[in-house]
Design a protein around this motif. Structure first.
Motif, PDB file in Angstrom:
ATOM      1  N   LEU A  62       0.860  -1.129  -0.040  1.00 13.00           N
ATOM      2  CA  LEU A  62       0.075   0.024   0.015  1.00 13.00           C
ATOM      3  C   LEU A  62       0.872   1.252   0.016  1.00 13.00           C
ATOM      4  O   LEU A  62       2.127   1.116   0.340  1.00 13.00           O
ATOM      5  N   ILE A  63       0.476   2.245  -0.238  1.00 17.58           N
ATOM      6  CA  ILE A  63       1.186   3.580  -0.547  1.00 17.58           C
ATOM      7  C   ILE A  63       1.742   3.845   0.999  1.00 17.58           C
ATOM      8  O   ILE A  63       2.882   4.446   0.987  1.00 17.58           O
ATOM      9  N   GLY A  87      -0.422   3.552  -4.664  1.00 15.13           N
ATOM     10  CA  GLY A  87      -2.071   3.904  -4.345  1.00 15.13           C
ATOM     11  C   GLY A  87      -3.038   3.008  -4.910  1.00 15.13           C
ATOM     12  O   GLY A  87      -3.934   3.085  -4.414  1.00 15.13           O
ATOM     13  N   ASP A  90      -4.409   0.254  -2.602  1.00 18.24           N
ATOM     14  CA  ASP A  90      -5.214   0.995  -1.635  1.00 18.24           C
ATOM     15  C   ASP A  90      -6.802   1.153  -2.381  1.00 18.24           C
ATOM     16  O   ASP A  90      -7.591   0.802  -1.768  1.00 18.24           O
ATOM     17  N   CYS A  96     -11.390   2.699   0.671  1.00 17.88           N
ATOM     18  CA  CYS A  96     -10.345   3.385   0.535  1.00 17.88           C
ATOM     19  C   CYS A  96     -10.174   4.766   0.887  1.00 17.88           C
ATOM     20  O   CYS A  96     -11.230   5.329   0.231  1.00 17.88           O
ATOM     21  N   VAL A 101      -4.426   8.717   0.994  1.00 18.51           N
ATOM     22  CA  VAL A 101      -3.585   8.258  -0.263  1.00 18.51           C
ATOM     23  C   VAL A 101      -2.820   9.296  -0.889  1.00 18.51           C
ATOM     24  O   VAL A 101      -1.784   9.372  -1.087  1.00 18.51           O
TER      25      VAL A 101
END
Length: 261
Positions: A62-63, A87, A90, A96, A101
């Protein structure tokens, strides 16, 4: 038109997209990927011994994980060029927080730019015409696209616009899992980055592939069932159990080393 200044060092940061998932396998068991292809092209612009390449990307990240695990090492390596992609993992998850993000991606880009590096960012491809359920992702994808384009106003940021490239509607540019690029997809992304960096076009990476033979309805059904069983099922199990395909996996090139692709 002036000739772009060659880069002598390149650091890749990101998730499976940048790790190179589903491209051709290298002798050491790693996937090649567009970042390796890009490194090979950049190395050819200088003496091979003068060019160094690191790839810190790990699948499934994930970011926030990219920022927490890869950013400081990338800054410490001090690459003249850094590609930053993240991103989408995510966005693929329900609920989300796209604002979070954006904040994490923006902070990562800012930290990399502070080193004096040229930074390459990406917009996601449009999933609606090739992926079942892709329409639900569009609000977040379009918002993230606009944010990346805003970051692209910085003079040392180059944005690779994959979203508007209709060629990525063709499933032949994607692997069997329909999430990662095929070798041809990786080849085109590498060329897209080179052109975004001002290099002359080697080919039209946006061009459509030749027409494919029609697929029968039974063959399509078999393909869809295979995709659900082999790829979607395990992905859902990992989500439910809180595991990631990248858990415990080190980056394939943690150090800036000479590269001869």
């Amino acid at each position: 038109m002036s000739t772009p200044t060659p880069f002598t060092s390149y650091v890749a940061v990101g998730d499976s997209f940048t790790e190179g998932m589903c491209d051709d396998l290298l002798p050491d068991g790693h996937y090649r990927g567009w970042a390796d292809r890009l490194a090979a092209a950049l190395a050819a612009e200088v003496a091979p011994a003068d060019f160094r390449y690191a790839n810190l990307a790990v699948r499934g990240k994930l970011i926030g994980q990219i920022s927490g695990e890869q950013l400081d090492p990338a800054v410490a390596l001090g690459g003249e060029l850094v590609t930053l992609a993240g991103g989408l993992n995510d966005v693929l998850r329900p609920g989300c927080d796209i604002a979070r993000v954006e904040a994490q991606l923006g902070a990562a880009a800012e930290k990399l730019l502070a080193t004096g590096a040229t930074v390459v960012l990406f917009t996601s491809t449009d999933p609606t015409r090739r992926m079942a359920g892709g329409a639900r992702l569009m609000p977040a994808i379009q918002r993230l696209k606009a944010f990346v384009e805003q970051l692209g106003e910085h003079p040392r940021v180059a944005v690779v616009d994959l979203f508007s490239a209709d060629c990525f509607d063709d499933r032949r540019l994607w692997a069997e899992d329909r999430l990662h690029l095929s070798p041809e997809g990786h080849r085109r992304v590498a060329e897209a980055v080179l052109q975004a960096l001002g290099r002359p076009a080697a080919f039209d990476w946006r061009a459509p592939l030749p027409a494919a033979a029609p697929v029968s309805r039974p063959a399509k059904l078999r393909s869809d069932l295979r995709w659900l069983w082999i790829h979607v099922g395990p992905w859902l199990v990992r989500r439910v159990t809180g595991r990631s395909s990248g858990d415990g996996r080190p980056p394939k090139r943690a150090e800036l080393l000479p590269y001869e692709g």
